[in-house]
Every structure is written in structure tokens, then in C-alpha cells.
Design a protein around this motif. Structure first.
Motif, PDB file in Angstrom:
ATOM      1  N   VAL A 131      77.848  45.351 120.588  1.00 39.89           N
ATOM      2  CA  VAL A 131      79.135  45.756 120.002  1.00 39.89           C
ATOM      3  C   VAL A 131      80.203  44.711 120.297  1.00 39.89           C
ATOM      4  O   VAL A 131      80.995  44.333 119.413  1.00 39.89           O
ATOM      5  N   ARG A 132      80.246  44.223 121.527  1.00 37.12           N
ATOM      6  CA  ARG A 132      81.231  43.196 121.866  1.00 37.12           C
ATOM      7  C   ARG A 132      81.023  41.935 121.039  1.00 37.12           C
ATOM      8  O   ARG A 132      81.980  41.321 120.552  1.00 37.12           O
ATOM      9  N   LYS A 133      79.800  41.524 120.849  1.00 39.66           N
ATOM     10  CA  LYS A 133      79.509  40.293 120.111  1.00 39.66           C
ATOM     11  C   LYS A 133      79.892  40.414 118.653  1.00 39.66           C
ATOM     12  O   LYS A 133      80.473  39.488 118.066  1.00 39.66           O
ATOM     13  N   VAL A 134      79.601  41.565 118.041  1.00 38.65           N
ATOM     14  CA  VAL A 134      79.954  41.749 116.628  1.00 38.65           C
ATOM     15  C   VAL A 134      81.467  41.830 116.462  1.00 38.65           C
ATOM     16  O   VAL A 134      82.033  41.278 115.506  1.00 38.65           O
ATOM     17  N   LEU A 135      82.154  42.503 117.386  1.00 31.09           N
ATOM     18  CA  LEU A 135      83.615  42.586 117.296  1.00 31.09           C
ATOM     19  C   LEU A 135      84.267  41.217 117.441  1.00 31.09           C
ATOM     20  O   LEU A 135      85.236  40.902 116.733  1.00 31.09           O
ATOM     21  N   GLU A 136      83.762  40.390 118.339  1.00 29.92           N
ATOM     22  CA  GLU A 136      84.308  39.040 118.484  1.00 29.92           C
ATOM     23  C   GLU A 136      84.023  38.196 117.254  1.00 29.92           C
ATOM     24  O   GLU A 136      84.844  37.363 116.872  1.00 29.92           O
ATOM     25  N   GLY A 137      82.883  38.424 116.615  1.00 35.12           N
ATOM     26  CA  GLY A 137      82.552  37.632 115.439  1.00 35.12           C
ATOM     27  C   GLY A 137      83.370  37.958 114.216  1.00 35.12           C
ATOM     28  O   GLY A 137      83.554  37.099 113.344  1.00 35.12           O
ATOM     29  N   GLN A 138      83.873  39.177 114.110  1.00 35.01           N
ATOM     30  CA  GLN A 138      84.657  39.553 112.932  1.00 35.01           C
ATOM     31  C   GLN A 138      86.154  39.554 113.203  1.00 35.01           C
ATOM     32  O   GLN A 138      86.919  40.160 112.478  1.00 35.01           O
ATOM     33  N   ARG A 139      86.594  38.870 114.253  1.00 32.22           N
ATOM     34  CA  ARG A 139      88.019  38.812 114.554  1.00 32.22           C
ATOM     35  C   ARG A 139      88.800  38.120 113.441  1.00 32.22           C
ATOM     36  O   ARG A 139      89.925  38.508 113.117  1.00 32.22           O
ATOM     37  N   HIS A 179      85.636  52.429 120.422  1.00 37.05           N
ATOM     38  CA  HIS A 179      87.023  52.541 120.884  1.00 37.05           C
ATOM     39  C   HIS A 179      87.128  52.294 122.382  1.00 37.05           C
ATOM     40  O   HIS A 179      88.125  51.717 122.857  1.00 37.05           O
ATOM     41  N   ALA A 180      86.120  52.727 123.149  1.00 36.35           N
ATOM     42  CA  ALA A 180      86.153  52.462 124.586  1.00 36.35           C
ATOM     43  C   ALA A 180      86.040  50.976 124.889  1.00 36.35           C
ATOM     44  O   ALA A 180      86.605  50.481 125.865  1.00 36.35           O
ATOM     45  N   VAL A 181      85.324  50.231 124.043  1.00 30.61           N
ATOM     46  CA  VAL A 181      85.147  48.791 124.257  1.00 30.61           C
ATOM     47  C   VAL A 181      86.335  48.001 123.726  1.00 30.61           C
ATOM     48  O   VAL A 181      86.795  47.043 124.364  1.00 30.61           O
ATOM     49  N   ALA A 182      86.881  48.402 122.566  1.00 28.03           N
ATOM     50  CA  ALA A 182      87.837  47.550 121.849  1.00 28.03           C
ATOM     51  C   ALA A 182      89.288  47.939 122.036  1.00 28.03           C
ATOM     52  O   ALA A 182      90.171  47.097 121.784  1.00 28.03           O
ATOM     53  N   GLY A 184      92.848  48.162 123.212  1.00 26.11           N
ATOM     54  CA  GLY A 184      93.631  47.334 124.119  1.00 26.11           C
ATOM     55  C   GLY A 184      93.182  45.901 124.227  1.00 26.11           C
ATOM     56  O   GLY A 184      93.820  45.104 124.920  1.00 26.11           O
ATOM     57  N   GLN A 185      92.082  45.532 123.538  1.00 29.44           N
ATOM     58  CA  GLN A 185      91.566  44.171 123.614  1.00 29.44           C
ATOM     59  C   GLN A 185      91.832  43.360 122.350  1.00 29.44           C
ATOM     60  O   GLN A 185      91.388  42.224 122.244  1.00 29.44           O
ATOM     61  N   GLY A 186      92.506  43.958 121.366  1.00 31.59           N
ATOM     62  CA  GLY A 186      92.808  43.231 120.141  1.00 31.59           C
ATOM     63  C   GLY A 186      91.614  43.031 119.250  1.00 31.59           C
ATOM     64  O   GLY A 186      91.602  42.095 118.437  1.00 31.59           O
ATOM     65  N   LEU A 187      90.578  43.878 119.357  1.00 28.24           N
ATOM     66  CA  LEU A 187      89.378  43.741 118.545  1.00 28.24           C
ATOM     67  C   LEU A 187      89.374  44.687 117.358  1.00 28.24           C
ATOM     68  O   LEU A 187      88.523  44.555 116.480  1.00 28.24           O
ATOM     69  N   LEU A 188      90.275  45.656 117.335  1.00 31.08           N
ATOM     70  CA  LEU A 188      90.412  46.567 116.213  1.00 31.08           C
ATOM     71  C   LEU A 188      91.806  46.408 115.616  1.00 31.08           C
ATOM     72  O   LEU A 188      92.636  45.675 116.125  1.00 31.08           O
ATOM     73  N   GLY A 189      92.061  47.125 114.530  1.00 25.11           N
ATOM     74  CA  GLY A 189      93.362  47.017 113.867  1.00 25.11           C
ATOM     75  C   GLY A 189      93.278  46.118 112.648  1.00 25.11           C
ATOM     76  O   GLY A 189      92.195  45.748 112.167  1.00 25.11           O
ATOM     77  N   THR A 190      94.439  45.748 112.128  1.00 26.21           N
ATOM     78  CA  THR A 190      94.491  44.892 110.954  1.00 26.21           C
ATOM     79  C   THR A 190      94.136  43.448 111.314  1.00 26.21           C
ATOM     80  O   THR A 190      94.102  43.075 112.490  1.00 26.21           O
ATOM     81  N   ALA A 191      93.873  42.654 110.286  1.00 26.27           N
ATOM     82  CA  ALA A 191      93.527  41.253 110.526  1.00 26.27           C
ATOM     83  C   ALA A 191      94.694  40.500 111.149  1.00 26.27           C
ATOM     84  O   ALA A 191      94.492  39.628 112.014  1.00 26.27           O
ATOM     85  N   ALA A 192      95.921  40.829 110.747  1.00 20.78           N
ATOM     86  CA  ALA A 192      97.085  40.163 111.340  1.00 20.78           C
ATOM     87  C   ALA A 192      97.229  40.507 112.810  1.00 20.78           C
ATOM     88  O   ALA A 192      97.576  39.656 113.629  1.00 20.78           O
TER      89      ALA A 192
END
Length: 595
Positions: A131-139, A179-182, A184-192
Motif C-alpha cells: 500500500v505504501r509503495k502504490v501510494l508513493e507511486g501515484q503521488r 487511511h491508517a497508512v496515508a 497526515g502523510q500527504g498521500l491522499l487528497g487532491t493532486a494539488a
């Protein structure tokens, strides 16, 4: 023997339980009781139910203590210190005694109360890593749904561990894990939002501190959420450029231009910062510097230009902080800063927090100025009204005058929560009050710009000088000073014999004390060879009054008008026939009409 001792112990359980009842119901201080050495009865002496404890085995004593604790209090002891209501078995007593010997009092604390729980629960570490790797890849990618994220995590697990080697949790459990992983880490939300979080430097952060006016000045541009009537009579969006002093939070200069800020607009900000804002006709006398909290009497003795100035600080910048936009890193802007002795400090690319002060000021301008104007569009398309274009009635020059007046009375006199007086930290002060406090410490050195310095900040154009003068931008400029250059070629062969011209694009209106046609501030001639002011002899017709209907804008390719979305084209009226036509009733041949 053990059985006999146990029966003997149980046979005397009445007095023993009474003695232990005083222990279970409280810690007795009576000598000879089992509770005299602590709640567990760790002492070797004393009597237990009338029997000598030395004649009993260790196991019998433990069983007796466990039975006494389980039985609870049977009578009121003479002295109560602490109650122990819960029951305990012999095995529990043995474990507690062992923990007490090894860890002390902390060993008696229930471990469930101090157990550290993970936010990820019992999730598989392989799933969490995927999950962390995929979230970092789609930042940097476009925003998608959690369904897409779950499928990509499943594909990644199949590539690394094989098909069905690692099971994905159910959809609801997977969403909670994401949500527990992302969060507060800036991995979710809008692209901006993800790009903004990725551009931040690693903490801890060092706040930007400026202790004197002009030490740090931030320059930036942003679209203005207002539609205005442009020079061609068509409504359009505007762009706002401001210069903000960090130490005083003063808006030193503000320029409103059509969309597409140029390096000239940025250079004009520098020129406006060091020049006092003159009082304009129609402004109230309360906007003058003499009526403000600024020490007028002390400053007028140093700088005579402040006599008829408005209540806006005059600040000479030392360092300007700009972003990586092509306007602020262009050669013309850098050369303009070098001519004034100002250093340029670019921030990292796409790093909004590096100049958060000016970004927050843009929001304050939108909340306190833009939303009250006709033609307000809002920050997003969903906030735009149905009649925003029809409500637009102010021209570019009128909006600039309104903005200058609002900066003086609506911003400079407004208390700012980030501005605190050094001797009164609990009191918020306004930008003018902060500038008055700091200028009393740092002093004020007037830096008047000469005519040559002002010309150096203007843009450069290469034009031919004809008999009628110079024509560009649908305007014609002429002056007797152009007579030596009319229909002559300049020594610059690389410019095809044209002359260097430096117009003033921000002041096309007539100047003070000039004829009705006005005067365009500009210069003609090679650098260092002198300048000549140019009179404007022809202007493009002004836009019609906002209350009157306008004709559709015509394109350069012909007479076909430019039709906007949702706008109906009106039929073009047929011109009446004239006797010069070959045949009565014949229409004139269509052609291009001159503006």
C-alpha cells in the motif's frame, strides 16, 4: 504429610479466614498477622489461624493466602488502608509474586492497560508495504478512487509473491488500512494537495524572520477572481501582482494586468515600492500619510516626497523572494533588480510554503476586496454565478484605482495577527503601525529614482520612426524630438535599422498638465544617448460604456464576428445602396473594415 497439613489448615479456616479477611479487606498493621509484611504476606514469621507458619510448607501457605483472598472480607478489621476486591487463584498469586520479585511494583500492574496498540492492527506487513509503495507511486498522478488503489495493490502483490500468495483484506478493512497508512502523510487528497505536501522540506522547519523593513520582500502573481472590461471592450480575467514586505506585512506595490504577467509588470513593482503613492483626486483626506500613525513630521524632514503622499510605506527592498516562474527569472527582471542593487532569491520549484506569507495575502485580498466587486467569479467554476459576465462593469484602470485605495484603507490599517509589537506581544498591530515602530529603530533612507533609473526599468521595443511618428499597440506617438530620427536607419544592423523604444505600458492614460490627448511616458534613442518624451497623437477608441450593448468582437481573418459559447449572433445590417453602385439595389462587396 501435605494432605494432613492442608486438612489441618482447612479445619481452622474460620479463625484463619477472619485473620486473612482483615488482610483482604485491608492491610492490617497488627503484629503477628499475615498482612503485616505486605499484601502478599511475604514474611516468614507470624501465625496463620492459630498455627505456626514455620511448620507449614510453602505450597500450603500459598493456597491459604489464595483462599483468603478469594473469600473476601468477613469482618471489619480494626485498621483499613486499601481494599482489594478482586479474587485471585493460586497460580495468579505465584505469577504476581514472581513479577514483583523481578520487576518490583510495576510487575503488579495489569499489562492490558499499558499495552501499545498499532494503528495498523494485525494487518499483514506485506500488504502494508505494498500500500505504501502504490501510494508513493501515484503521488504525481491524477486522483483516483480506492477501488483503483486496491486493484493495483493486488497486482503488485501478485508480481512480488505470486498469485494468491498474499490475500487482500476485504474492501472495508482495506479502506481503513489505507487511511491508517496515508492520513497526515500527504498521500491522499487532491493532486494539488499531494504535490504541495511533497514539495515541503523535511522538518523541523525554520520560520522566515525579518527584523527590518525591506529585508525580505516576496513577489508573486495570481489570477484575480474578477472579470473586467479590457481595452478591446471584451470582458476578461485579470492577474494580480503584489510585493509584500515580510517584516511589516505591508503591500508595497500592487499591479492589476490582463492574464499573462510580463517581466515589465514585475519590474514596475520594484519602481512603485521606492516611490511614494500620491494622493489622487477624490480620495478622502484620512488616507493621507499625515493623518496616519506613521511619524509624518520626522519623515518629511528626511524625504520631501512624502508631503502629498498617501498612507502607504516607502520601502527599499534588499532581497526579493520569487518563484521559478519565467517572469521572475527573466533577464529583464534580473537586470532591473541589479540596477537597483536588489538581490534575487528564487525558491525551490513548486514550493508554495516557501512563500506562504504572500500566498495567504492573496486569500485575504480575495476575501476582503474581490468578492465585493461586480463581476466576481469565485475561486472555482462551481462558485461562479450565472450572470458574472453581464455584471462586469469596471475597466482595468478603474479596478487598479480601487485596489490602490483598498490597500491603503483596508489593508494597511487592518490589525494583523502575525504582527506583534516587541514590547507588547499580546497586542496585534497593523502594517502601518509595525512600519512606524521598525522605522524608528532602523531609520529611513530615501532612494529617489532619476529619469534614467526609471527608463532602465521599462521594456525595450525596436521600432521604425516614420513621418507620423511611432506606431504600436494601436496607438501612435509623436514628438518634435523625433525629427532627427524620422525615416532614418539606426546603426544597429542586427535590428534591421530600427530604433530602441522604451514605452510605459502601465500608464497609457494622459499625464498631469498635458493636453487632452495626453502624453505617453517613454524614451526613444540608443541607450546612453539621451531620451525624448513622446506625445500621443492618436488613440484607439475607448471601450463603450458598460451599460451600452457592445458589438461582437471581430477576428482578423475577416468580418465574421467572434461568437462566445451560449451567445447568439445578431444579423448584420445591410448597408443602404448608393448611386456609385453599378446597378440599383446591388450590395457593396464585403471586405475588411478598418478599426
Amino acid at each position: 504429610m501435605l494432605a494432613h497439613q492442608s486438612r489441618a489448615f482447612n479445619s481452622t479456616s474460620g479463625p484463619a479466614v477472619g485473620a486473612m479477611g482483615s488482610t483482604s479487606g485491608g492491610i492490617s498493621t497488627a503484629p503477628g498477622s499475615i498482612g503485616s509484611t505486605g499484601p502478599l504476606g511475604g514474611g516468614s514469621g507470624g501465625a496463620l489461624g492459630g498455627h505456626d507458619c514455620s511448620t507449614l510448607s510453602s505450597i500450603s501457605m500459598r493456597l491459604g493466602r489464595a483462599s483468603a483472598v478469594s473469600a473476601g472480607p468477613l469482618c471489619s478489621p480494626p485498621t483499613l488502608v486499601r481494599s482489594v476486591p478482586q479474587a485471585a487463584s493460586a497460580a495468579t498469586v505465584r505469577r504476581m509474586r514472581a513479577r514483583y520479585r523481578s520487576e518490583g511494583l510495576w510487575g503488579l500492574v495489569d499489562g492490558r492497560a499499558v499495552r501499545q496498540r498499532s494503528a495498523l492492527g494485525r494487518a499483514d506487513e506485506r500488504v502494508v508495504a505494498a500500500v505504501r509503495k502504490v501510494l508513493e507511486g501515484q503521488r504525481e498522478r491524477s486522483t483516483g478512487t480506492l477501488v483503483r488503489l486496491r486493484r493495483r495493490v493486488g497486482w503488485l502483490l501478485e508480481e512480488e509473491y505470486g498469485a494468491r500468495a498474499v490475500a487482500l483484506p476485504p474492501a472495508s478493512t482495506f479502506n481503513r488500512l489505507v487511511h491508517a497508512v496515508a492520513d497526515g502523510q500527504g498521500l491522499l487528497g487532491t493532486a494539488a494537495q499531494r504535490r504541495w505536501h511533497a514539495s515541503r522540506p523535511a522538518p523541523p522547519f525554520t520560520p522566515t524572520v525579518a527584523l527590518r523593513p525591506g529585508e525580505l520582500v516576496m513577489l508573486d502573481s495570481t489570477p484575480l477572481d474578477v472579470l473586467a472590461v479590457l481595452d478591446d471592450g471584451v470582458t476578461g480575467r485579470l492577474e494580480l501582482c503584489i510585493a509584500l514586505d515580510v517584516a511589516t506585512r505591508s503591500i508595497c506595490a500592487a499591479v492589476v494586468r490582463p492574464v499573462g504577467t510580463t517581466s515589465v509588470d514585475a519590474a514596475m513593482l520594484l519602481a512603485q515600492m521606492v516611490v511614494p503613492t500620491a494622493m489622487r483626486p477624490g480620495w478622502d483626506a484620512a488616507l493621507s500619510k499625515q493623518r496616519s500613525v506613521i511619524p509624518y513630521e520626522r519623515l518629511i524632514a528626511l524625504d520631501a516626497r512624502l508631503e502629498q503622499a498617501a498612507a502607504r510605506p516607502v520601502i527599499m527592498p534588499e532581497t526579493v523572494i520569487v518563484d521559478q516562474g519565467r517572469v521572475y527569472v527573466s533577464a529583464s527582471f534580473v537586470s532591473a533588480c541589479e540596477s537597483l542593487g536588489v538581490s534575487v532569491q528564487p525558491v525551490p520549484p513548486a514550493n508554495g510554503p516557501a512563500k506562504g506569507n504572500v500566498e495567504r495575502t492573496f486569500r485575504a485580498i480575495a476575501d476582503g476586496f474581490s468578492q465585493y466587486l461586480p463581476g466576481h467569479t469565485g475561486s472555482y467554476v462551481s462558485q461562479r454565478g450565472a450572470a458574472a459576465e453581464q455584471d462586469a462593469c469596471w475597466s482595468l484602470a478603474q479596478l487598479q484605482a480601487l485596489l490602490d485605495e483598498w490597500v491603503i484603507c483596508g489593508w494597511q490599517e487592518r490589525r494583523h495577527e502575525a504582527l506583534r509589537h516587541p514590547m507588547m506581544p499580546r497586542v496585534a498591530v497593523s502594517p502601518n503601525e509595525m512600519w512606524a515602530a521598525l522605522v524608528a529603530v532602523t531609520g529611513h533612507v530615501p532612494v529617489p529614482l532619476s529619469a534614467d533609473d526609471y527608463v532602465e526599468l521599462l521594456p525595450v521595443r525596436w521600432q521604425a520612426v516614420n513621418d507620423y511618428g511611432i506606431r504600436f499597440g494601436y496607438r501612435t506617438y509623436d514628438h518634435p524630438g523625433l525629427n532627427p530620427h524620422r525615416r532614418r536607419r539606426s546603426p544597429r544592423a542586427d535590428q534591421n535599422g530600427r530604433w530602441e523604444v522604451q514605452p510605459q505600458p502601465l500608464r497609457p492614460e494622459p499625464g498631469v498638465g498635458t493636453p487632452a490627448r495626453g502624453m505617453a511616458r517613454g524614451a526613444v534613442g540608443p541607450r546612453g544617448g539621451g531620451t525624448a518624451p513622446v506625445h500621443r497623437v492618436h488613440l484607439r477608441p475607448r471601450p463603450p460604456h458598460p451599460g451600452t450593448p457592445r458589438e461582437p468582437r471581430r477576428t482578423r481573418g475577416g468580418d465574421r464576428p467572434h461568437r462566445r459559447r451560449g451567445q447568439r449572433l445578431r444579423p448584420r445590417p445591410t448597408p443602404p445602396p448608393t448611386p456609385s453602385h453599378r446597378r440599383l439595389g446591388q450590395r457593396p462587396r464585403p471586405g475588411r473594415r478598418r478599426p
